[in-house]
Motif scaffolding. Sequence first.
Motif, mmCIF file in Angstrom:
data_model
loop_
_atom_site.group_PDB
_atom_site.id
_atom_site.type_symbol
_atom_site.label_atom_id
_atom_site.label_comp_id
_atom_site.label_asym_id
_atom_site.label_seq_id
_atom_site.Cartn_x
_atom_site.Cartn_y
_atom_site.Cartn_z
ATOM 1 N N CYS A 86 0.358 10.667 -3.562
ATOM 2 C CA CYS A 86 0.225 10.005 -2.259
ATOM 3 C C CYS A 86 1.573 9.452 -1.827
ATOM 4 O O CYS A 86 2.144 8.583 -2.514
ATOM 5 C CB CYS A 86 -0.799 8.879 -2.338
ATOM 6 S SG CYS A 86 -2.507 9.425 -2.430
ATOM 7 N N ASP A 87 2.082 9.939 -0.721
ATOM 8 C CA ASP A 87 3.272 9.343 -0.130
ATOM 9 C C ASP A 87 3.022 9.112 1.350
ATOM 10 O O ASP A 87 2.137 9.725 1.960
ATOM 11 C CB ASP A 87 4.520 10.194 -0.377
ATOM 12 C CG ASP A 87 4.504 11.491 0.403
ATOM 13 O OD1 ASP A 87 3.410 11.935 0.805
ATOM 14 O OD2 ASP A 87 5.592 12.076 0.596
ATOM 15 N N VAL A 88 3.771 8.218 1.928
ATOM 16 C CA VAL A 88 3.501 7.751 3.287
ATOM 17 C C VAL A 88 3.619 8.851 4.339
ATOM 18 O O VAL A 88 2.733 8.978 5.196
ATOM 19 C CB VAL A 88 4.406 6.550 3.631
ATOM 20 C CG1 VAL A 88 4.271 6.175 5.108
ATOM 21 C CG2 VAL A 88 4.038 5.351 2.764
ATOM 22 N N ALA A 126 -2.453 2.489 -4.610
ATOM 23 C CA ALA A 126 -1.692 2.063 -5.785
ATOM 24 C C ALA A 126 -0.479 2.956 -6.002
ATOM 25 O O ALA A 126 0.617 2.469 -6.326
ATOM 26 C CB ALA A 126 -2.595 2.075 -7.016
ATOM 27 N N GLN A 127 -0.663 4.276 -5.833
ATOM 28 C CA GLN A 127 0.476 5.181 -5.967
ATOM 29 C C GLN A 127 1.560 4.872 -4.941
ATOM 30 O O GLN A 127 2.743 4.813 -5.272
ATOM 31 C CB GLN A 127 0.015 6.631 -5.825
ATOM 32 C CG GLN A 127 -0.442 7.277 -7.110
ATOM 33 C CD GLN A 127 -0.442 8.798 -7.027
ATOM 34 O OE1 GLN A 127 -0.573 9.384 -5.957
ATOM 35 N NE2 GLN A 127 -0.304 9.451 -8.178
ATOM 36 N N VAL A 128 1.159 4.673 -3.690
ATOM 37 C CA VAL A 128 2.131 4.360 -2.647
ATOM 38 C C VAL A 128 2.876 3.070 -2.993
ATOM 39 O O VAL A 128 4.108 2.992 -2.889
ATOM 40 C CB VAL A 128 1.430 4.227 -1.281
ATOM 41 C CG1 VAL A 128 2.384 3.639 -0.232
ATOM 42 C CG2 VAL A 128 0.918 5.584 -0.811
ATOM 43 N N PHE A 129 2.121 2.055 -3.410
ATOM 44 C CA PHE A 129 2.730 0.761 -3.728
ATOM 45 C C PHE A 129 3.754 0.891 -4.850
ATOM 46 O O PHE A 129 4.891 0.420 -4.730
ATOM 47 C CB PHE A 129 1.639 -0.240 -4.120
ATOM 48 C CG PHE A 129 2.160 -1.603 -4.500
ATOM 49 C CD1 PHE A 129 2.435 -2.551 -3.529
ATOM 50 C CD2 PHE A 129 2.395 -1.923 -5.827
ATOM 51 C CE1 PHE A 129 2.924 -3.802 -3.875
ATOM 52 C CE2 PHE A 129 2.888 -3.170 -6.188
ATOM 53 C CZ PHE A 129 3.145 -4.117 -5.209
ATOM 54 N N PHE A 130 3.365 1.540 -5.948
ATOM 55 C CA PHE A 130 4.267 1.601 -7.100
ATOM 56 C C PHE A 130 5.426 2.567 -6.885
ATOM 57 O O PHE A 130 6.525 2.334 -7.408
ATOM 58 C CB PHE A 130 3.474 1.965 -8.355
ATOM 59 C CG PHE A 130 2.644 0.838 -8.880
ATOM 60 C CD1 PHE A 130 3.229 -0.313 -9.369
ATOM 61 C CD2 PHE A 130 1.257 0.914 -8.865
ATOM 62 C CE1 PHE A 130 2.468 -1.372 -9.850
ATOM 63 C CE2 PHE A 130 0.485 -0.127 -9.343
ATOM 64 C CZ PHE A 130 1.087 -1.280 -9.833
ATOM 65 N N VAL A 131 5.214 3.639 -6.124
ATOM 66 C CA VAL A 131 6.332 4.523 -5.801
ATOM 67 C C VAL A 131 7.388 3.763 -4.995
ATOM 68 O O VAL A 131 8.590 3.840 -5.285
ATOM 69 C CB VAL A 131 5.852 5.779 -5.036
ATOM 70 C CG1 VAL A 131 7.031 6.501 -4.386
ATOM 71 C CG2 VAL A 131 5.128 6.733 -5.968
ATOM 72 N N HIS A 188 5.052 -1.904 3.183
ATOM 73 C CA HIS A 188 4.814 -0.512 3.552
ATOM 74 C C HIS A 188 3.400 -0.054 3.188
ATOM 75 O O HIS A 188 2.776 0.692 3.950
ATOM 76 C CB HIS A 188 5.845 0.392 2.876
ATOM 77 C CG HIS A 188 7.181 0.387 3.549
ATOM 78 N ND1 HIS A 188 7.418 1.053 4.732
ATOM 79 C CD2 HIS A 188 8.345 -0.240 3.228
ATOM 80 C CE1 HIS A 188 8.680 0.868 5.099
ATOM 81 N NE2 HIS A 188 9.258 0.089 4.207
ATOM 82 N N THR A 189 2.900 -0.515 2.039
ATOM 83 C CA THR A 189 1.540 -0.133 1.645
ATOM 84 C C THR A 189 0.509 -0.723 2.600
ATOM 85 O O THR A 189 -0.410 -0.028 3.059
ATOM 86 C CB THR A 189 1.254 -0.593 0.203
ATOM 87 O OG1 THR A 189 2.257 -0.074 -0.669
ATOM 88 C CG2 THR A 189 -0.115 -0.103 -0.246
ATOM 89 N N GLY A 190 0.654 -2.010 2.895
ATOM 90 C CA GLY A 190 -0.279 -2.645 3.819
ATOM 91 C C GLY A 190 -0.210 -2.051 5.201
ATOM 92 O O GLY A 190 -1.248 -1.845 5.861
ATOM 93 N N ASN A 191 0.994 -1.743 5.663
ATOM 94 C CA ASN A 191 1.159 -1.170 6.991
ATOM 95 C C ASN A 191 0.574 0.235 7.088
ATOM 96 O O ASN A 191 0.101 0.650 8.153
ATOM 97 C CB ASN A 191 2.651 -1.136 7.349
ATOM 98 C CG ASN A 191 2.897 -1.006 8.832
ATOM 99 O OD1 ASN A 191 2.258 -1.695 9.632
ATOM 100 N ND2 ASN A 191 3.819 -0.144 9.227
ATOM 101 N N THR A 192 0.587 0.959 5.976
ATOM 102 C CA THR A 192 0.032 2.323 5.964
ATOM 103 C C THR A 192 -1.487 2.309 5.910
ATOM 104 O O THR A 192 -2.157 3.028 6.660
ATOM 105 C CB THR A 192 0.586 3.118 4.766
ATOM 106 O OG1 THR A 192 2.009 3.200 4.868
ATOM 107 C CG2 THR A 192 0.003 4.530 4.734
ATOM 108 N N PHE A 193 -2.052 1.479 5.054
ATOM 109 C CA PHE A 193 -3.495 1.532 4.828
ATOM 110 C C PHE A 193 -4.296 0.630 5.768
ATOM 111 O O PHE A 193 -5.510 0.506 5.615
ATOM 112 C CB PHE A 193 -3.808 1.217 3.364
ATOM 113 C CG PHE A 193 -3.523 2.370 2.456
ATOM 114 C CD1 PHE A 193 -4.480 3.333 2.207
ATOM 115 C CD2 PHE A 193 -2.265 2.521 1.897
ATOM 116 C CE1 PHE A 193 -4.201 4.423 1.401
ATOM 117 C CE2 PHE A 193 -1.976 3.608 1.080
ATOM 118 C CZ PHE A 193 -2.951 4.565 0.831
ATOM 119 N N GLN A 194 -3.616 0.041 6.739
ATOM 120 C CA GLN A 194 -4.363 -0.595 7.816
ATOM 121 C C GLN A 194 -4.726 0.431 8.897
ATOM 122 O O GLN A 194 -5.512 0.157 9.793
ATOM 123 C CB GLN A 194 -3.536 -1.722 8.451
ATOM 124 C CG GLN A 194 -2.357 -1.232 9.289
ATOM 125 C CD GLN A 194 -1.605 -2.364 9.953
ATOM 126 O OE1 GLN A 194 -2.032 -3.502 9.873
ATOM 127 N NE2 GLN A 194 -0.489 -2.046 10.594
#
Length: 312
Positions: free
Chosen positions: A177-179, A97-102, A157-163
């Motif tokens: 949390c940042d990528v 959620a942090q990654v997504f909203f950032v 970007h969120t989906g690509n990171t958490f896959q």
Amino acid sequence: MPNSTTVTEFLLTRFSDVWELRVLHALLFLLMYLATLMGNFLIVTITSLNQSLHTPMYFFLRNLSVLDMCYISVTVPKACAIFLLDNRVISVVGCAAQVFFVFLFAYTELLFLTIMAVDRYMAICQPLHYPVLVNPQVCAQLTLASLLSGLAYSGLHTGNTFQLSFCQSNVVHQFFCDVPSLLKLSCSDTFSNEILILASAVLVVGGCFVFIISSYICIFSTVLKLPTRGERGKAFSTCVPHILVVTVFVTSSSAVYVKPASNSPTVQDMITSVFYSIVPPFLNPIMYSLRNKQIKEALRRIMSRKLYSRKL
């Protein structure tokens, strides 16, 4: 990979483990957070209540202020909690959620700053066409397009990171949390992720920055031709703060996201991340309100009306 375990939660990192320094960091973050909320809320209130400020420039400024309040709220409250409490845990869902909203708020803020530069270009360089080209309908469409594209951008970007698979270490070397920090923890191949980040940074951040700089080159060339010093000073006072905020935002975010993750000093990245996650929302009210005569005059009138009504 031998003896690997799947990560179910992450541990965020403090600037220091010394209690006195942790309290100091939390206090600084909290003061900046409260100042940001108060300053941006003041801009939203003034530009909403004052009819003379219902113009495209202040429409985008009002939206930017709302965006800033949301943006800084994603990271600072959690950061203050990990500074003061012994619990540094954030769940995988909370981290995502942090990654997504950032990404959402940072991307949308950059688009708004670009739109505001174009708005100033049209107002100063094309004043006769400005009322026709920049009307309320166009402003609403640009705002909606920015938000929708931001949702798609952050979702990608969120989906690509958490896959990716995360195993063994779960310590995120960052206060949120940042990528780039998450990519260091992955036991998957992150080459495609790094390419995507680099490509999007060049296309989106670089493209917007070039667009903003080009707009201001045209603006300054027009401003220098103005006959009176007062008109030039008014135009420069509007544009220079915008350039400062954009420069801080773009350079600090690029310093963290563009260079290879393996070559990023942890402490340096944590300090640099403050300049794109906290400083721009903090600076915007200062740059756009305290130095803006129209907003100060509107605030003075609102305060005068409230004092007059209380006396009655």
